[in-house]
Motif scaffolding. Structure first.
Motif, short mmCIF file in Angstrom:
data_model
loop_
_atom_site.label_atom_id
_atom_site.label_comp_id
_atom_site.label_asym_id
_atom_site.label_seq_id
_atom_site.Cartn_x
_atom_site.Cartn_y
_atom_site.Cartn_z
N UNK A 1 -4.57 -7.88 5.27
CA UNK A 1 -5.35 -6.71 5.67
C UNK A 1 -5.05 -6.36 7.13
N UNK A 2 -5.06 -7.36 7.98
CA UNK A 2 -4.79 -7.13 9.40
C UNK A 2 -3.37 -6.65 9.62
N UNK A 3 -2.41 -7.23 8.90
CA UNK A 3 -1.02 -6.79 9.02
C UNK A 3 -0.88 -5.32 8.63
N UNK A 4 -1.55 -4.91 7.55
CA UNK A 4 -1.47 -3.52 7.10
C UNK A 4 -2.15 -2.58 8.09
N UNK B 1 -3.97 8.33 -2.20
CA UNK B 1 -3.36 7.03 -2.00
C UNK B 1 -3.30 6.26 -3.31
N UNK B 2 -2.55 5.21 -3.33
CA UNK B 2 -2.42 4.40 -4.54
C UNK B 2 -3.78 3.88 -4.99
N UNK B 3 -4.01 3.99 -6.30
CA UNK B 3 -5.28 3.57 -6.89
C UNK B 3 -5.00 2.37 -7.78
N UNK B 4 -5.23 1.18 -7.25
CA UNK B 4 -4.86 -0.05 -7.95
C UNK B 4 -5.62 -0.21 -9.26
N UNK C 1 0.85 -1.19 0.00
CA UNK C 1 0.00 0.00 0.00
C UNK C 1 0.88 1.24 0.00
N UNK C 2 0.31 2.37 -0.45
CA UNK C 2 1.09 3.62 -0.48
C UNK C 2 0.15 4.83 -0.42
N UNK C 3 0.59 5.85 0.33
CA UNK C 3 -0.15 7.10 0.48
C UNK C 3 0.79 8.28 0.29
N UNK D 1 -6.54 1.51 4.72
CA UNK D 1 -5.95 0.38 4.00
C UNK D 1 -6.74 0.16 2.71
N UNK D 2 -6.04 -0.08 1.62
CA UNK D 2 -6.70 -0.10 0.31
C UNK D 2 -6.21 -1.26 -0.55
N UNK D 3 -6.75 -1.37 -1.76
CA UNK D 3 -6.35 -2.43 -2.67
C UNK D 3 -4.86 -2.34 -2.95
N UNK D 4 -4.25 -3.48 -3.18
CA UNK D 4 -2.80 -3.60 -3.10
C UNK D 4 -2.15 -3.88 -4.46
#
Length: 289
Positions: free
Chosen positions: A157-160, A81-84, A71-73, A174-177
């Motif tokens: 998801x939980x890790x992020x 943020x990153x838009x997958x 993920x990235x912001x 947290x968003x699509x990766x």
């Protein structure tokens, strides 16, 4: 494979028209850069780190095959943020050297550009698999509960979520990766499939930060994805899990001459909305002005 042209195509001088010579000059082969930070993303855990604009960061295989959910912001504005999905349209569903990671609306600009990839020659395997995918998204405990009826906390998801909390972000951020080192495709029924990770110790994917970014990555608890996570043959893939490494480099200033962080998308319309008309005469009659 189909020879139908892509819907989104670069025109000369557009932001999709990448200066490959510039990015080639930023790789390790070009030299002139300094290692300024190293991080380890622990096995089955997540980590967040920052990268200043104009720096390079590398995600690498340190021990054995391992998938990383990324993920990235924007560091200064996490709403950007990153838009997958848009990256998938503007670039490809599986990305590599010279492809860019794009940000969400209304910003829509390149956040980072891939400048080196040791798996670039993997191509398409006999089953249609390719690496570094934007097709799927992170595993999560909610889907796992729906599929198995059980709670299992080891998910990307939980890790992020845990990784970004120290930076003031929450689960909603947290968003699509981007699935780094992951090998995926679509089968004959148009269903998403995953294969064992082809990366080996020493492999890496390298990015140039176009803006100041906050990054986060999960070492997927599915490890190298060689073990079924769901279905009749599902098992805990603990033995296939490894950590991942991250390195951040400062580029020699002369390598950045002529470069600047991209601006926001220049659209300044109002989406067809009209500004309300003000009846100044009526306002004056009411003695308001």
């Amino acid at each position: 494979m189909s020879d139908v042209p892509a819907a989104y195509r670069a025109t000369k001088g557009s932001v999709l028209d990448v200066d490959k010579t510039f990015y080639d000059g930023l790789t390790a082969a070009a030299g002139d850069r300094e290692l300024v930070a190293t991080h380890t993303v622990p096995m089955r855990d997540g980590l967040a780190w920052t990268v200043p604009a104009g720096h390079v960061f590398r995600v690498r295989i340190t021990d054995g095959p391992q998938v990383g959910d990324f993920n990235m912001w924007s560091l200064h504005n996490p709403r950007e943020r990153m838009w997958a999905s848009r990256t998938r349209q503007l670039q490809r569903a599986h990305i590599s050297t010279y492809d860019r990671l794009w940000s969400t609306l209304p910003y829509l600009r390149p956040m980072a550009t891939i400048i080196d990839d040791t798996l670039a020659n993997y191509g398409v395997d006999d089953e249609g698999g390719r690496v570094h995918d934007l097709l799927g998204t992170r595993c999560d405990p909610y889907v796992n509960r729906l599929l198995t009826g059980e709670d299992f906390d080891f998910h990307c998801h939980s890790n992020l979520v845990r990784a970004v909390e120290p930076w003031g972000l929450t689960e909603f951020d947290v968003h699509d990766v981007l699935n780094i080192f992951q090998c995926t495709g679509l089968n004959s029924d148009d269903q998403y499939f995953m294969k064992a990770c082809p990366a080996r110790q020493g492999d890496y994917l390298e990015f140039f930060a176009e803006i100041d970014v906050l990054c986060a990555m999960s070492c997927c608890p599915g490890g190298d994805l060689s073990v079924d996570l769901w279905g009749e043959n599902a098992q805990d893939p603990l033995q296939t899990c490894n950590p991942l490494g991250v390195e951040v480099y400062r580029v020699a200033p002369e390598r950045l001459q002529g470069w600047h962080s991209p601006e926001y998308a220049p659209y300044r319309g109002r989406h067809g909305r009209q500004a309300p008309k003000v009846d100044w005469a009526a306002i004056k009659q009411q003695g308001c002005c």
